[in-house]
Design a protein around this motif. Sequence first.
Motif, PDB file in Angstrom:
ATOM      1  N   VAL A  36       0.852  -1.189   0.000  1.00 43.21           N
ATOM      2  CA  VAL A  36       0.000   0.000   0.000  1.00 43.21           C
ATOM      3  C   VAL A  36       0.889   1.240   0.000  1.00 43.21           C
ATOM      4  CG1 VAL A  36      -1.902   1.194   1.149  1.00 43.21           C
ATOM      5  CG2 VAL A  36      -1.645  -1.281   1.441  1.00 43.21           C
ATOM      6  N   ILE A  37       0.645   2.132  -0.944  1.00 47.36           N
ATOM      7  CA  ILE A  37       1.363   3.405  -0.992  1.00 47.36           C
ATOM      8  C   ILE A  37       0.415   4.477  -0.455  1.00 47.36           C
ATOM      9  CG2 ILE A  37       2.623   5.042  -2.463  1.00 47.36           C
ATOM     10  CD1 ILE A  37       3.849   2.246  -2.645  1.00 47.36           C
ATOM     11  N   THR A  38       0.899   5.305   0.485  1.00 46.96           N
ATOM     12  CA  THR A  38       0.061   6.383   1.030  1.00 46.96           C
ATOM     13  C   THR A  38       0.704   7.728   0.705  1.00 46.96           C
ATOM     14  OG1 THR A  38       1.196   6.268   3.175  1.00 46.96           O
ATOM     15  CG2 THR A  38      -0.823   4.962   2.924  1.00 46.96           C
ATOM     16  N   SER A  39      -0.126   8.763   0.616  1.00 47.37           N
ATOM     17  CA  SER A  39       0.377  10.052   0.136  1.00 47.37           C
ATOM     18  C   SER A  39       1.030  10.898   1.224  1.00 47.37           C
ATOM     19  CB  SER A  39      -0.751  10.842  -0.530  1.00 47.37           C
ATOM     20  OG  SER A  39      -1.760  11.150   0.424  1.00 47.37           O
ATOM     21  N   PHE A  40       0.556  10.791   2.472  1.00 46.36           N
ATOM     22  CA  PHE A  40       1.174  11.604   3.531  1.00 46.36           C
ATOM     23  C   PHE A  40       0.815  11.044   4.902  1.00 46.36           C
ATOM     24  CE2 PHE A  40      -2.939  13.136   4.001  1.00 46.36           C
ATOM     25  CZ  PHE A  40      -3.067  14.260   4.814  1.00 46.36           C
ATOM     26  N   TYR A  41       1.349  11.659   5.969  1.00 42.36           N
ATOM     27  CA  TYR A  41       1.391  11.032   7.291  1.00 42.36           C
ATOM     28  C   TYR A  41       0.057  10.511   7.854  1.00 42.36           C
ATOM     29  CZ  TYR A  41       1.789  10.171  12.214  1.00 42.36           C
ATOM     30  OH  TYR A  41       1.678   9.574  13.435  1.00 42.36           O
ATOM     31  N   PRO A  42      -1.022  11.298   7.950  1.00 42.04           N
ATOM     32  CA  PRO A  42      -2.230  10.750   8.601  1.00 42.04           C
ATOM     33  C   PRO A  42      -2.770   9.501   7.903  1.00 42.04           C
ATOM     34  CG  PRO A  42      -2.418  13.122   8.360  1.00 42.04           C
ATOM     35  CD  PRO A  42      -1.219  12.710   7.566  1.00 42.04           C
ATOM     36  N   VAL A  43      -2.749   9.505   6.560  1.00 43.68           N
ATOM     37  CA  VAL A  43      -3.226   8.332   5.817  1.00 43.68           C
ATOM     38  C   VAL A  43      -2.291   7.151   6.091  1.00 43.68           C
ATOM     39  CG1 VAL A  43      -3.793   7.405   3.534  1.00 43.68           C
ATOM     40  CG2 VAL A  43      -4.269   9.802   4.046  1.00 43.68           C
ATOM     41  N   TYR A  44      -0.987   7.439   6.124  1.00 48.19           N
ATOM     42  CA  TYR A  44       0.003   6.396   6.435  1.00 48.19           C
ATOM     43  C   TYR A  44      -0.229   5.815   7.838  1.00 48.19           C
ATOM     44  CZ  TYR A  44       4.376   4.296   7.922  1.00 48.19           C
ATOM     45  OH  TYR A  44       5.295   3.428   8.444  1.00 48.19           O
ATOM     46  N   ALA A  45      -0.438   6.708   8.807  1.00 45.30           N
ATOM     47  CA  ALA A  45      -0.585   6.266  10.201  1.00 45.30           C
ATOM     48  C   ALA A  45      -1.809   5.365  10.371  1.00 45.30           C
ATOM     49  CB  ALA A  45      -0.688   7.487  11.118  1.00 45.30           C
ATOM     50  N   PHE A  46      -2.945   5.775   9.822  1.00 44.15           N
ATOM     51  CA  PHE A  46      -4.165   4.972   9.956  1.00 44.15           C
ATOM     52  C   PHE A  46      -4.036   3.649   9.190  1.00 44.15           C
ATOM     53  CE2 PHE A  46      -6.737   9.216  10.310  1.00 44.15           C
ATOM     54  CZ  PHE A  46      -6.299   9.369  11.623  1.00 44.15           C
ATOM     55  N   THR A  47      -3.410   3.719   8.000  1.00 41.36           N
ATOM     56  CA  THR A  47      -3.270   2.509   7.184  1.00 41.36           C
ATOM     57  C   THR A  47      -2.336   1.501   7.847  1.00 41.36           C
ATOM     58  OG1 THR A  47      -3.607   3.877   5.213  1.00 41.36           O
ATOM     59  CG2 THR A  47      -2.769   1.658   4.850  1.00 41.36           C
ATOM     60  N   SER A  48      -1.233   1.980   8.423  1.00 39.88           N
ATOM     61  CA  SER A  48      -0.291   1.086   9.118  1.00 39.88           C
ATOM     62  C   SER A  48      -0.971   0.395  10.289  1.00 39.88           C
ATOM     63  CB  SER A  48       0.912   1.866   9.645  1.00 39.88           C
ATOM     64  OG  SER A  48       1.575   2.480   8.591  1.00 39.88           O
ATOM     65  N   THR A  49      -1.784   1.162  11.028  1.00 34.99           N
ATOM     66  CA  THR A  49      -2.475   0.609  12.191  1.00 34.99           C
ATOM     67  C   THR A  49      -3.459  -0.480  11.767  1.00 34.99           C
ATOM     68  OG1 THR A  49      -2.253   2.719  13.339  1.00 34.99           O
ATOM     69  CG2 THR A  49      -3.912   1.211  14.185  1.00 34.99           C
ATOM     70  N   ILE A  50      -4.274  -0.169  10.755  1.00 34.85           N
ATOM     71  CA  ILE A  50      -5.294  -1.131  10.313  1.00 34.85           C
ATOM     72  C   ILE A  50      -4.639  -2.304   9.568  1.00 34.85           C
ATOM     73  CG2 ILE A  50      -7.361  -1.451   8.876  1.00 34.85           C
ATOM     74  CD1 ILE A  50      -7.897   1.620   9.341  1.00 34.85           C
ATOM     75  N   GLY A  51      -3.598  -2.008   8.792  1.00 39.20           N
ATOM     76  CA  GLY A  51      -2.916  -3.038   7.999  1.00 39.20           C
ATOM     77  C   GLY A  51      -2.164  -4.028   8.865  1.00 39.20           C
ATOM     78  N   GLY A  52      -1.576  -3.542   9.968  1.00 34.43           N
ATOM     79  CA  GLY A  52      -0.825  -4.418  10.864  1.00 34.43           C
ATOM     80  C   GLY A  52       0.217  -5.223  10.115  1.00 34.43           C
ATOM     81  N   GLU A  53       0.355  -6.492  10.492  1.00 35.99           N
ATOM     82  CA  GLU A  53       1.387  -7.341   9.862  1.00 35.99           C
ATOM     83  C   GLU A  53       0.957  -7.842   8.479  1.00 35.99           C
ATOM     84  OE1 GLU A  53      -1.173 -10.075  12.402  1.00 35.99           O
ATOM     85  OE2 GLU A  53      -0.324  -8.064  12.581  1.00 35.99           O
ATOM     86  N   ASP A  54      -0.295  -7.592   8.101  1.00 34.32           N
ATOM     87  CA  ASP A  54      -0.785  -8.102   6.817  1.00 34.32           C
ATOM     88  C   ASP A  54      -0.464  -7.183   5.644  1.00 34.32           C
ATOM     89  OD1 ASP A  54      -1.965 -10.325   8.056  1.00 34.32           O
ATOM     90  OD2 ASP A  54      -3.726  -9.128   8.604  1.00 34.32           O
ATOM     91  N   ALA A  55      -0.082  -5.937   5.913  1.00 32.78           N
ATOM     92  CA  ALA A  55       0.152  -4.978   4.828  1.00 32.78           C
ATOM     93  C   ALA A  55       1.548  -4.373   4.946  1.00 32.78           C
ATOM     94  CB  ALA A  55      -0.905  -3.878   4.880  1.00 32.78           C
ATOM     95  N   ASN A  56       2.147  -4.115   3.792  1.00 29.96           N
ATOM     96  CA  ASN A  56       3.410  -3.378   3.740  1.00 29.96           C
ATOM     97  C   ASN A  56       3.064  -1.968   3.279  1.00 29.96           C
ATOM     98  OD1 ASN A  56       6.254  -2.837   3.536  1.00 29.96           O
ATOM     99  ND2 ASN A  56       6.042  -3.056   1.315  1.00 29.96           N
ATOM    100  N   VAL A  57       3.156  -1.006   4.194  1.00 29.13           N
ATOM    101  CA  VAL A  57       2.700   0.354   3.901  1.00 29.13           C
ATOM    102  C   VAL A  57       3.903   1.270   3.682  1.00 29.13           C
ATOM    103  CG1 VAL A  57       1.198   2.243   4.637  1.00 29.13           C
ATOM    104  CG2 VAL A  57       0.700  -0.095   5.383  1.00 29.13           C
ATOM    105  N   ILE A  58       3.918   1.944   2.553  1.00 29.10           N
ATOM    106  CA  ILE A  58       5.005   2.863   2.200  1.00 29.10           C
ATOM    107  C   ILE A  58       4.426   4.271   2.076  1.00 29.10           C
ATOM    108  CG2 ILE A  58       6.682   3.481   0.403  1.00 29.10           C
ATOM    109  CD1 ILE A  58       6.782   0.477  -0.330  1.00 29.10           C
ATOM    110  N   ASN A  59       5.011   5.208   2.825  1.00 29.80           N
ATOM    111  CA  ASN A  59       4.550   6.592   2.763  1.00 29.80           C
ATOM    112  C   ASN A  59       5.407   7.370   1.772  1.00 29.80           C
ATOM    113  OD1 ASN A  59       2.797   8.624   3.643  1.00 29.80           O
ATOM    114  ND2 ASN A  59       4.351   9.452   5.012  1.00 29.80           N
ATOM    115  N   LEU A  60       4.765   8.125   0.879  1.00 34.24           N
ATOM    116  CA  LEU A  60       5.525   8.876  -0.121  1.00 34.24           C
ATOM    117  C   LEU A  60       6.280  10.051   0.496  1.00 34.24           C
ATOM    118  CD1 LEU A  60       3.030   9.012  -3.151  1.00 34.24           C
ATOM    119  CD2 LEU A  60       5.007   7.525  -2.860  1.00 34.24           C
ATOM    120  N   LEU A  61       5.667  10.710   1.462  1.00 33.96           N
ATOM    121  CA  LEU A  61       6.265  11.941   2.000  1.00 33.96           C
ATOM    122  C   LEU A  61       7.332  11.654   3.045  1.00 33.96           C
ATOM    123  CD1 LEU A  61       4.432  14.335   0.861  1.00 33.96           C
ATOM    124  CD2 LEU A  61       4.594  15.169   3.191  1.00 33.96           C
ATOM    125  N   PRO A  62       8.536  12.201   2.889  1.00 31.84           N
ATOM    126  CA  PRO A  62       9.571  12.005   3.912  1.00 31.84           C
ATOM    127  C   PRO A  62       9.235  12.745   5.210  1.00 31.84           C
ATOM    128  CG  PRO A  62      10.502  12.854   1.841  1.00 31.84           C
ATOM    129  CD  PRO A  62       9.021  12.995   1.750  1.00 31.84           C
TER     130      PRO A  62
END
Length: 329
Positions: A36-62
């Motif tokens: 899962v690619i996310t555009s910035f921090y809040p979307v990344y944070a919620f996605t990482s939490t919900i995705g847990g160990e089942d998803a590999n979440v990459i945030n575009l924004l440094p």
Amino acid sequence: MKLLLSGLLVLSLLILSACGQNNSESAKLVEGKVNVITSFYPVYAFTSTIGGEDANVINLLPTGVEPHDWTPKSQDIVNTSKAQLFLYNGAGLEGWVPNFLKSLNSDTKVKSVAVSEGVTLLTAEGDDGHGHGEEQVDEHSDEHADEANAEDIADHHVDPHTWVSPKSAMVMAENIKNSLVEVDPAHKEGYEQRYEELRTKLETLDQHFTDELSNVPNKEIVVSHQAFGYLARDYGLTQHAIMGLSPDAEPTGQDIVKLAKLVKDEGIKYIFFEELVSDKLAKTLANEAGVETMVLNPVEGLTKEQATNGDDYFTLMEKNLQNLLIALK
């Protein structure tokens, strides 16, 4: 010595991974997981939490970068083309998204979702000159919304800062969960369970804001950029912004004088600024009006220091609430 060195390496890797803003410069796609690619921090944070160990979440924004002016690199296009899911805020925050989606490989299977869909969007005054609102105005948009008539939308200036209110964040979290379930139904149970935990935390935060802010005698806040419209709407406050929807829209001297008068007339004691943007204008206005400055964080991203300290959406929002309570006494 070898043991000590490998121990230090493990420790430094743990510290690095704990920074929690997995960004595209160092992140790699993982075989056998939903990427899962996310555009910035809040979307990344919620996605990482919900995705847990089942998803590999990459945030575009440094880390430490303000999202309003960021644009993607070619590696981001490559990664997103190969991913299963691309989650962005929408509501016009990411002016680069329409072109980005057109640049993806023609054989890409990635599903793109604007996670603010379903939030009743606010329109705001004033042009920000940063391509905000060039995606969609209507929360009931379809996938062609990104190609909507930009001129028509430019007149509306949609406020994209949906995540700054816990009420809207709940809608976003549900959209994220539904998107994960859709692309990876095999792990539905885990996504549902972690989403419920996140939703409970957001409900508690929402209740805390409701209870505390219903008791404050003052309701007017002066902020550096117009990022708190949803927070103000949902908890009975009125925001006055030095700048428009974009943090680098320049106000005129007349704007500053007008705001200084408002600050004095309303007995406002603090001007709010934010960490990822220069505090110069907030300080100018505070000096002009003879008041103090304080942080109100639009949670668009973590500073490097916050990342190291283990701060997240919830700690920053609680800090916002405490600062609002001081300012509105």
